[in-house]
Design a protein around this motif. Structure first.
Motif, short mmCIF file in Angstrom:
data_model
loop_
_atom_site.label_atom_id
_atom_site.label_comp_id
_atom_site.label_asym_id
_atom_site.label_seq_id
_atom_site.Cartn_x
_atom_site.Cartn_y
_atom_site.Cartn_z
N TRP A 1 0.19 8.96 5.72
CA TRP A 1 0.69 7.59 5.80
C TRP A 1 1.49 7.37 7.09
O TRP A 1 1.41 6.29 7.68
N LEU B 1 2.39 9.26 -6.04
CA LEU B 1 2.71 10.64 -5.69
C LEU B 1 3.79 11.26 -6.56
O LEU B 1 3.95 12.49 -6.57
N THR C 1 0.83 -1.21 0.00
CA THR C 1 0.00 0.00 0.00
C THR C 1 0.87 1.26 0.00
O THR C 1 0.61 2.21 -0.76
N ALA D 1 0.09 13.75 1.84
CA ALA D 1 -0.12 12.31 1.70
C ALA D 1 0.90 11.53 2.52
O ALA D 1 0.55 10.53 3.17
N LEU E 1 1.25 4.10 -3.02
CA LEU E 1 1.08 5.51 -2.73
C LEU E 1 2.31 6.31 -3.18
O LEU E 1 2.18 7.38 -3.79
#
Length: 340
Positions: free
Chosen positions: A315, A300, A292, A311, A296
């Motif tokens: 996280w 990005l 995950t 973001a 991400l």
């Protein structure tokens, strides 16, 4: 060498390289086990801090490192320094696996490998930034070694992490093809190792493997930043679960005045195994979390800096909450055991 594949889609080249690396690594490890040589090279004897119960060969590095070094020199020669640094650290670590070396000797070897890479291939940044990055790279070398303690964990993290590097180097606005190939090589060898290391493990990674992978995680992360493939946060986000677990555990031990380099069973992944999840479920949970984060990180790339920062912060909060869940579960288990 890569010019011969100029008519083949890049993603297909990376898959081909990864499959070939996995096959050769698997063949080497199978041979070591079949001939019994694995037991003579290095064997892990369980102690009261181990999560396993039977003596197990620590020869994962013997299958991975030769493939990584040889294939990188052949297919991604720009990264020759990282390849030779890997060979150097693997040789030092193998001596440590068999005979044991003082912590200061191991640290000096890590320092030399990182310093040579940064000095020979400096990024366009102030010297103090390069110094800080060198310290972080040395920490990566050591934390990968700390996190090699459960079946399938370090090998799986290597597969996902370096596959993430390959994807980032390929999909970046400034692709670095040789870095993508080198990362695919490492990811492939991790698959070959995992065939023997996923629970129940028949072999362990050993210092020769874990130290080498930690060094490559730092070296490739630095190389990608230096080449403009990704910003500094990218490699940190890719390996965030490993970095968070080892760093928080280290901080706790230092605050208690304990020697952080000594073996223990206080890592989050160790608590997950000991609290009833077992090796396989713990590894699969970590795979999901790391995948995950990697998705991400790749998503990005190229986004506005403000969006990236938000973001990444989200996280970090997610990982902190996951750590709280593990801690809470562990305290409840300890409380139940003490009541009984």
């Amino acid at each position: 060498m890569l010019a011969y594949f100029s008519t083949v889609p890049t993603w297909a080249v990376l898959l081909l390289v990864a499959f070939a690396a996995a096959g050769v690594c698997c063949m080497i490890l199978w041979t070591l086990l079949r001939t019994g040589l694995a037991w003579r090279l290095a064997t892990d004897i369980p102690n009261d801090r181990s999560l396993h119960y039977a003596p197990t060969p620590r020869v994962g590095g013997w299958g991975m490192v030769p493939v990584i070094v040889g294939a990188t020199l052949l297919l991604a020669p720009d990264l020759w320094c990282a390849a030779l640094g890997t060979a150097f650290l693997a040789a030092i670590s193998q001596v440590d696996d068999r005979r044991g070396l003082p912590a200061r000797v191991r640290f000096l070897a890590h320092l030399v490998a990182v310093a040579v890479l940064v000095v020979l291939f400096p990024a366009e940044a102030p010297w103090w930034i390069l110094a800080i990055l060198s310290v972080l790279m040395i920490w990566l070398v050591n934390l990968y070694n700390f996190m090699d303690g459960a079946d399938g964990l370090a090998g799986g993290m290597a597969f996902f992490g370096f596959a993430g590097y390959a994807a980032g180097a390929l999909l970046s606005a400034h692709p670095v093809m040789e870095l993508a190939v080198a990362a695919a090589i490492v990811a492939g060898t991790a698959v070959g190792f995992l065939l023997f290391n996923f629970h129940p493990a028949r072999i362990f990674l050993g210092d020769a493997g874990s130290v080498s992978l930690g060094y490559l995680a730092g070296a490739f992360g630095y190389w990608g930043w230096r080449g403009g493939a990704w910003p500094l946060w990218f490699p940190i986000l890719v390996f965030a679960p490993f970095i968070a677990d080892a760093s928080v555990t280290l901080a706790r031990r230092l605050l208690r005045g304990e020697k952080f380099w000594q073996a223990h069973r206080e890592h989050y992944y160790q608590r997950m195994v000991r609290s009833g999840m077992g090796h396989a479920r713990t590894a699969l949970t970590w795979y999901a979390v790391m995948l995950t984060g990697i998705m991400l990180a790749v998503f990005l790339l190229g986004r506005p800096a403000t969006f990236q920062g938000c973001a990444v912060a989200v996280w970090v909060v997610v990982l902190c909450l996951a750590g709280v869940v593990v801690d809470t579960r562990w305290r409840r288990l300890q409380s139940t055991l003490s009541d009984n």
